[in-house]
Design a protein around this motif. Sequence first.
Motif, mmCIF file in Angstrom:
data_model
loop_
_atom_site.group_PDB
_atom_site.id
_atom_site.type_symbol
_atom_site.label_atom_id
_atom_site.label_comp_id
_atom_site.label_asym_id
_atom_site.label_seq_id
_atom_site.Cartn_x
_atom_site.Cartn_y
_atom_site.Cartn_z
ATOM 1 N N PHE A 251 0.802 -1.217 0.000
ATOM 2 C CA PHE A 251 0.000 0.000 0.000
ATOM 3 C C PHE A 251 0.842 1.276 0.000
ATOM 4 O O PHE A 251 0.298 2.371 -0.127
ATOM 5 N N LEU A 252 2.149 1.139 0.165
ATOM 6 C CA LEU A 252 3.032 2.304 0.171
ATOM 7 C C LEU A 252 3.398 2.698 -1.256
ATOM 8 O O LEU A 252 3.245 1.912 -2.186
ATOM 9 N N THR A 253 3.935 3.908 -1.408
ATOM 10 C CA THR A 253 4.397 4.337 -2.727
ATOM 11 C C THR A 253 5.656 3.546 -3.095
ATOM 12 O O THR A 253 6.310 2.957 -2.225
ATOM 13 N N ASN A 254 5.994 3.559 -4.367
ATOM 14 C CA ASN A 254 7.204 2.856 -4.811
ATOM 15 C C ASN A 254 8.435 3.372 -4.076
ATOM 16 O O ASN A 254 9.287 2.587 -3.671
ATOM 17 N N ARG A 255 8.538 4.692 -3.908
ATOM 18 C CA ARG A 255 9.690 5.293 -3.231
ATOM 19 C C ARG A 255 9.734 4.862 -1.763
ATOM 20 O O ARG A 255 10.797 4.535 -1.240
ATOM 21 N N GLN A 256 8.590 4.868 -1.100
ATOM 22 C CA GLN A 256 8.554 4.436 0.296
ATOM 23 C C GLN A 256 8.961 2.972 0.417
ATOM 24 O O GLN A 256 9.720 2.604 1.315
ATOM 25 N N ARG A 257 8.477 2.138 -0.489
ATOM 26 C CA ARG A 257 8.853 0.711 -0.461
ATOM 27 C C ARG A 257 10.350 0.547 -0.678
ATOM 28 O O ARG A 257 11.006 -0.238 0.004
ATOM 29 N N GLU A 258 10.885 1.301 -1.626
ATOM 30 C CA GLU A 258 12.318 1.225 -1.915
ATOM 31 C C GLU A 258 13.138 1.579 -0.663
ATOM 32 O O GLU A 258 14.060 0.853 -0.284
ATOM 33 N N ILE A 259 12.780 2.662 -0.005
ATOM 34 C CA ILE A 259 13.503 3.111 1.177
ATOM 35 C C ILE A 259 13.297 2.139 2.337
ATOM 36 O O ILE A 259 14.240 1.789 3.048
ATOM 37 N N MET A 260 12.066 1.665 2.525
ATOM 38 C CA MET A 260 11.787 0.705 3.599
ATOM 39 C C MET A 260 12.594 -0.581 3.396
ATOM 40 O O MET A 260 13.130 -1.134 4.358
ATOM 41 N N GLU A 261 12.679 -1.055 2.176
ATOM 42 C CA GLU A 261 13.426 -2.289 1.917
ATOM 43 C C GLU A 261 14.913 -2.088 2.131
ATOM 44 O O GLU A 261 15.586 -2.955 2.688
ATOM 45 N N MET A 262 15.425 -0.939 1.707
ATOM 46 C CA MET A 262 16.840 -0.666 1.944
ATOM 47 C C MET A 262 17.131 -0.646 3.445
ATOM 48 O O MET A 262 18.144 -1.195 3.893
ATOM 49 N N TYR A 263 16.248 -0.040 4.207
ATOM 50 C CA TYR A 263 16.473 0.129 5.637
ATOM 51 C C TYR A 263 16.175 -1.142 6.433
ATOM 52 O O TYR A 263 16.994 -1.601 7.221
ATOM 53 N N HIS A 264 15.012 -1.723 6.213
ATOM 54 C CA HIS A 264 14.565 -2.852 7.036
ATOM 55 C C HIS A 264 15.018 -4.210 6.522
ATOM 56 O O HIS A 264 15.231 -5.123 7.311
ATOM 57 N N VAL A 265 15.122 -4.373 5.216
ATOM 58 C CA VAL A 265 15.479 -5.682 4.663
ATOM 59 C C VAL A 265 16.985 -5.773 4.409
ATOM 60 O O VAL A 265 17.638 -6.724 4.819
ATOM 61 N N GLU A 266 17.517 -4.751 3.745
ATOM 62 C CA GLU A 266 18.936 -4.783 3.385
ATOM 63 C C GLU A 266 19.830 -4.197 4.477
ATOM 64 O O GLU A 266 21.050 -4.262 4.363
ATOM 65 N N ASP A 267 19.227 -3.605 5.506
ATOM 66 C CA ASP A 267 19.949 -3.086 6.668
ATOM 67 C C ASP A 267 20.927 -1.963 6.318
ATOM 68 O O ASP A 267 22.012 -1.882 6.868
ATOM 69 N N TRP A 268 20.512 -1.098 5.407
ATOM 70 C CA TRP A 268 21.334 0.057 5.059
ATOM 71 C C TRP A 268 21.128 1.136 6.110
ATOM 72 O O TRP A 268 20.057 1.254 6.703
ATOM 73 N N SER A 269 22.128 1.974 6.300
ATOM 74 C CA SER A 269 22.007 3.118 7.201
ATOM 75 C C SER A 269 21.282 4.249 6.476
ATOM 76 O O SER A 269 21.153 4.244 5.241
ATOM 77 N N LEU A 270 20.828 5.223 7.246
ATOM 78 C CA LEU A 270 20.177 6.388 6.639
ATOM 79 C C LEU A 270 21.134 7.084 5.676
ATOM 80 O O LEU A 270 20.727 7.508 4.582
ATOM 81 N N GLY A 271 22.389 7.203 6.063
ATOM 82 C CA GLY A 271 23.386 7.843 5.203
ATOM 83 C C GLY A 271 23.606 7.085 3.908
ATOM 84 O O GLY A 271 23.749 7.701 2.839
#
Length: 135
Positions: A28-48
């Motif tokens: 239900f999220l936008t493509n950009r939100q999904r991309e950022i959520m996956e980078m952060y929560h799934v791939e464990d990337w930092s905010l930086g």
Amino acid sequence: MYLTVSGTPDNMGEVTRIGDLYDFYGAFLTNRQREIMEMYHVEDWSLGEIAQSLQISRQAVHDQLRRAADQLEQYEAVLQLASMAQRQRDAWQKVMLVWAKTEALLADDAKTRMEQALRDFAETLAGLTGGDAGA
């Protein structure tokens, strides 16, 4: 609701919860939100790391994560899918505890039938909860 997304041990429960909610409501999220959520929560990337990769500010990444988390919480408040799945997993664990205590009391044929029924039920439950029944 304001959610922090720093990933510090103080809020690891929150990070895990948002990741779980994402599993249920991420579509239900936008493509950009999904991309950022996956980078952060799934791939464990930092905010930086996310900011650098997407060529946006660290604050923009933080804001996107917070807005997405807020949306996921709103979906859960209305639909209660994650809560229902947790209740089903808890109930399954209780069934398995009772089974562990009683299986030795059954005759072999009854035990075999019960084990098959439990496997069938676990398979059905996994389909409803989005994963392993015992997880």
